[in-house]
Design a protein around this motif. Structure first.
Motif, PDB file in Angstrom:
ATOM      1  N   PRO A  43     107.069  65.190  -2.820  1.00 29.97           N
ATOM      2  CA  PRO A  43     106.673  65.215  -1.410  1.00 29.97           C
ATOM      3  C   PRO A  43     105.289  64.608  -1.138  1.00 29.97           C
ATOM      4  O   PRO A  43     105.100  63.926  -0.125  1.00 29.97           O
ATOM      5  CB  PRO A  43     106.712  66.694  -1.047  1.00 29.97           C
ATOM      6  CG  PRO A  43     107.708  67.285  -1.993  1.00 29.97           C
ATOM      7  CD  PRO A  43     107.535  66.512  -3.286  1.00 29.97           C
ATOM      8  N   ALA A  44     104.334  64.847  -2.009  1.00 25.90           N
ATOM      9  CA  ALA A  44     102.991  64.291  -1.801  1.00 25.90           C
ATOM     10  C   ALA A  44     103.008  62.768  -1.926  1.00 25.90           C
ATOM     11  O   ALA A  44     102.363  62.059  -1.142  1.00 25.90           O
ATOM     12  CB  ALA A  44     102.000  64.903  -2.789  1.00 25.90           C
ATOM     13  N   LEU A  45     103.756  62.245  -2.897  1.00 20.45           N
ATOM     14  CA  LEU A  45     103.870  60.798  -3.051  1.00 20.45           C
ATOM     15  C   LEU A  45     104.578  60.199  -1.836  1.00 20.45           C
ATOM     16  O   LEU A  45     104.132  59.186  -1.284  1.00 20.45           O
ATOM     17  CB  LEU A  45     104.626  60.443  -4.334  1.00 20.45           C
ATOM     18  CG  LEU A  45     104.935  58.961  -4.539  1.00 20.45           C
ATOM     19  CD1 LEU A  45     103.653  58.134  -4.658  1.00 20.45           C
ATOM     20  CD2 LEU A  45     105.811  58.770  -5.775  1.00 20.45           C
ATOM     21  N   LEU A  46     105.658  60.810  -1.418  1.00 15.13           N
ATOM     22  CA  LEU A  46     106.394  60.312  -0.258  1.00 15.13           C
ATOM     23  C   LEU A  46     105.496  60.260   0.978  1.00 15.13           C
ATOM     24  O   LEU A  46     105.470  59.254   1.693  1.00 15.13           O
ATOM     25  CB  LEU A  46     107.626  61.180   0.013  1.00 15.13           C
ATOM     26  CG  LEU A  46     108.456  60.787   1.243  1.00 15.13           C
ATOM     27  CD1 LEU A  46     108.970  59.359   1.136  1.00 15.13           C
ATOM     28  CD2 LEU A  46     109.607  61.776   1.416  1.00 15.13           C
ATOM     29  N   ALA A  47     104.746  61.312   1.227  1.00 19.06           N
ATOM     30  CA  ALA A  47     103.846  61.337   2.387  1.00 19.06           C
ATOM     31  C   ALA A  47     102.811  60.222   2.300  1.00 19.06           C
ATOM     32  O   ALA A  47     102.531  59.540   3.299  1.00 19.06           O
ATOM     33  CB  ALA A  47     103.171  62.700   2.511  1.00 19.06           C
ATOM     34  N   ALA A  48     102.251  60.009   1.117  1.00 15.86           N
ATOM     35  CA  ALA A  48     101.250  58.953   0.943  1.00 15.86           C
ATOM     36  C   ALA A  48     101.853  57.573   1.177  1.00 15.86           C
ATOM     37  O   ALA A  48     101.244  56.725   1.842  1.00 15.86           O
ATOM     38  CB  ALA A  48     100.631  59.049  -0.457  1.00 15.86           C
TER      39      ALA A  48
END
Length: 160
Positions: A43-48
């Protein structure tokens, strides 16, 4: 099936272009979370990546994900194909990680496509936490910036 198309595109890139990423006809929007290669990203990678894609688009740079999350079986197939292409496990490992080590399998890496998107992300990605990881792969990014927004030194290749 998108994974098969991506496998063929990646295998073709390895075969004909060497260590250069080819834009896949199956490239996905960073916002298409119904696509498992996007939706199964950390999720953090996707948001970035989504934030970076929005910023790049504002500058007229389209950004796609040519490869995101991968199954261990697909990662193994990419490695097997690279061994065939380069003639040895050692040579193949310069471009393809094992399923056990691949950040794609854990959803923590993306390959970026789109006209000039990799160049844009190399210059601007750190402000989103996104860093190019391998010197021989302009298109591979991971969430790796430190709290000050600095990316780690580039590794020579995937075998490093």
């Amino acid at each position: 099936m998108r994974l098969v198309g991506t496998a063929l595109a990646l295998a073709s890139a390895l075969t004909f272009l060497g260590p250069v990423a080819a834009a896949s006809a199956d490239a996905a929007s960073p916002f298409d979370v119904s696509d498992p290669t996007v939706g199964r990203l950390d999720p953090a990678l996707l948001a970035a990546v989504q934030q970076a894609a929005t910023a790049a688009a504002a500058e007229g740079i389209p950004m796609t994900i040519t490869s995101g999350w991968r199954t261990p079986e697909f990662q193994q197939q990419l490695l097997d194909d690279a061994i065939q292409t380069y003639g040895s496990y050692s040579a193949a490992r310069q471009y393809v990680q094992t399923p056990q080590q691949s950040k794609h399998v854990s959803g923590k890496a993306v390959d970026i496509g789109g006209n000039s998107a990799d160049t844009w992300l190399i210059a601007n990605g750190a402000r989103f936490g996104l860093c190019r990881i391998y010197a021989n792969e302009l298109w591979h990014f991971e969430l790796a910036a430190d709290p000050q927004g600095n990316c780690p030194p580039l590794l020579p290749n995937a075998a490093s």
